[in-house]
Design an enzyme around this catalytic site. Structure first.
Site: not given
Length: 494
Positions: A187, A256
């Site tokens: 992230h 993702d």
């Protein structure tokens, strides 16, 4: 000439939409999303900010606008929930199930997750986690994985996939080819692993093979890189995604989130969308528009969607992306949508999550039983990662049972800070709440200081188990269910 040009543009936009899976803001369908759904958008992904209203009605409206739409949701149980963000999950997490090592319990848990997701009208459970968590420093997987043993993870992944899909929704095993040996959160940056290909194939790929053999309908990629693959992360890498196809998987390869820093801050959402499709991905998860935090714009959701769509459209028009590749991806997405369409409601089956959580709790050391009375909780845990997307306070509150909760930033706390927190807690029974207490970690240093000042204090660990850590109750999930199990364990003398 304008009519054919306009027709061609609309056809290309519809084709691009057919492989896009954005998030959105609010708990109603915004106008831009309604237009995109009518124009062939593959569906949406729910995040915590979408679930504050009547979610079943929201799903029904999305499906009314676009019956083909796939609604996905990260509902792993344990530390990661969307359905129970405000209270904490009442479903066992993967690490709890791995510690128990009862595949029937995992299958039943998978079914319960699938049933709950189907009940709100969603179609895809973005789970189970198929990563083998071989690096205990891993900041983003950890207790989200079934464990660090390949065989154990493989059998529980297969059981979870079976359970979820028995409820009539699609499962999505993640994060191929394995996010378990990283100590960087994708992230925030691009994790790079140094394992050779033989070790990846021996340790990290078998759970995905188990998922494929169990009939999993989709698999999510990881934003991780390795020297033998070149510089590109797996999500954008045809060598990696080609191996998944060569292994016999013909379902939907889902990326993702493209708004994660590993992609957004390297090639951008648009560049990531084009390169992922070219590499062999089929469905592009754009991500959670609230992730920028204070930098989020009022129309962040539409901006992110348009950045991905416009880049794919431009690549199709220029020939950078072949139409055949995107049509192939769209067909796979349509096949998955058909597989979950027109399902009846999943029947309720007996499910006792508390019993599973109680069996999974591990107590190391001995202590006198606590009274069933308010308890002071000293919370040393790290801040939640973006993957968790939920408030962590429910765990401390459940342990406290009406008592005080004291938050200490273990990364920066001084001895004076800790002493002041201990004084503010006053007299009475207390526990220390942790999620990473390996030797030398900030939490372990703070914990040792507290133990010196308060001999006999009991520690509740909602992270990975740690050997030789003193008296510890390990519950292995930052969830309401695990907190309740740990609380019950406190009430029994050891």
């Amino acid at each position: 000439m304008s009519v054919p040009d306009d027709f061609e543009r609309r056809e290309i936009e519809r084709l691009a939409n057919a492989v896009l899976w954005p998030g959105f803001l609010g708990n109603e369908v915004p106008d831009w999303l309604a237009d995109a759904l009518r124009d062939g958008l593959a569906g949406v992904v729910y995040f915590a900010q979408n679930l504050g209203g009547d979610t079943t009605a929201l799903s029904a409206e999305i499906h009314r606008i676009a019956p083909h739409a796939l609604i996905g949701i990260d509902e792993e149980g344990g530390s990661v929930t969307r359905l129970e963000t405000t209270t904490g999950s009442t479903i066992p997490g993967a690490a709890e199930l791995g510690a128990l090592d009862d595949v029937e319990a995992t299958r039943a848990t998978g079914y319960e997750i699938g049933r709950r997701v189907a009940a709100i009208g969603a179609d895809v459970v973005i789970a189970p986690v198929a990563d083998v968590n071989t690096d205990p420093r891993n900041p983003v997987i950890g207790v989200r994985a079934f464990g660090s043993d390949t065989s154990l993870v493989s059998r529980h992944v297969a059981a979870a996939v079976t359970g979820i899909q028995d409820a009539g929704v699609a499962a999505c095993a993640k994060h191929y080819p394995g996010h378990g040996d990283t100590h960087t959160d994708s992230h925030h940056d691009l994790p790079r692993i140094t394992l050779d290909q033989a070790e990846i194939e021996r340790v990290h790929l078998p759970p995905f093979t188990a998922a494929v053999e169990a009939g999993v309908l989709s698999i999510m990629t990881a934003h991780i890189a390795a020297p033998q693959w070149g510089d590109a992360p797996a999500t954008l890498n045809p060598l990696v995604l080609g191996r998944l196809r060569a292994a016999g998987f013909d379902g939907v390869i889902v990326t993702d989130a493209l708004d994660m820093a590993a992609i957004r801050e390297s090639v951008g959402i648009g560049g990531g969308a084009v390169r992922a499709l070219a590499a062999g991905a089929d469905l592009l998860c754009i991500g959670n528009p609230t992730n920028p935090g204070d930098a989020m714009l009022a129309d962040q959701d539409e901006r992110d969607y348009r950045e991905a769509r416009d880049a794919v459209v431009a690549a199709l028009r220029s020939g950078e992306l072949s139409r055949e590749r995107v049509e192939e991806a769209a067909r796979r997405v349509a096949v998955m949508a058909a597989a979950v369409r027109d399902r009846g409601p999943a029947a309720e089956r007996p499910f006792d999550g508390d019993a599973i959580a109680d069996r999974a709790v591990h107590v190391e050391g001995s202590f006198p039983a606590f009274e069933d009375a308010p308890t002071t909780v000293i919370d040393l845990r790290r801040a939640s990662s973006l993957a968790v997307d939920s408030a962590a306070s429910h765990v401390a509150q459940a342990l406290a049972a009406g008592g005080e909760t004291i938050r200490i930033d273990a990364e920066h706390a001084t001895d004076a800070d800790i002493d002041a927190a201990l004084r503010s807690g006053g007299a009475g029974q207390s526990v220390v709440l942790v999620d990473r207490i390996d030797v030398g970690s900030p939490q372990r240093i703070a914990l040792d200081r507290i133990r010196d000042a308060t001999p006999g204090v009991v520690t509740v660990n909602v992270g990975l188990p740690v050997a030789d850590a003193g008296t510890v109750i390990t519950a292995s999930a930052a969830s309401l269910l695990a907190a309740r199990a740990a609380r019950r364990a406190l009430l029994v003398s050891r």
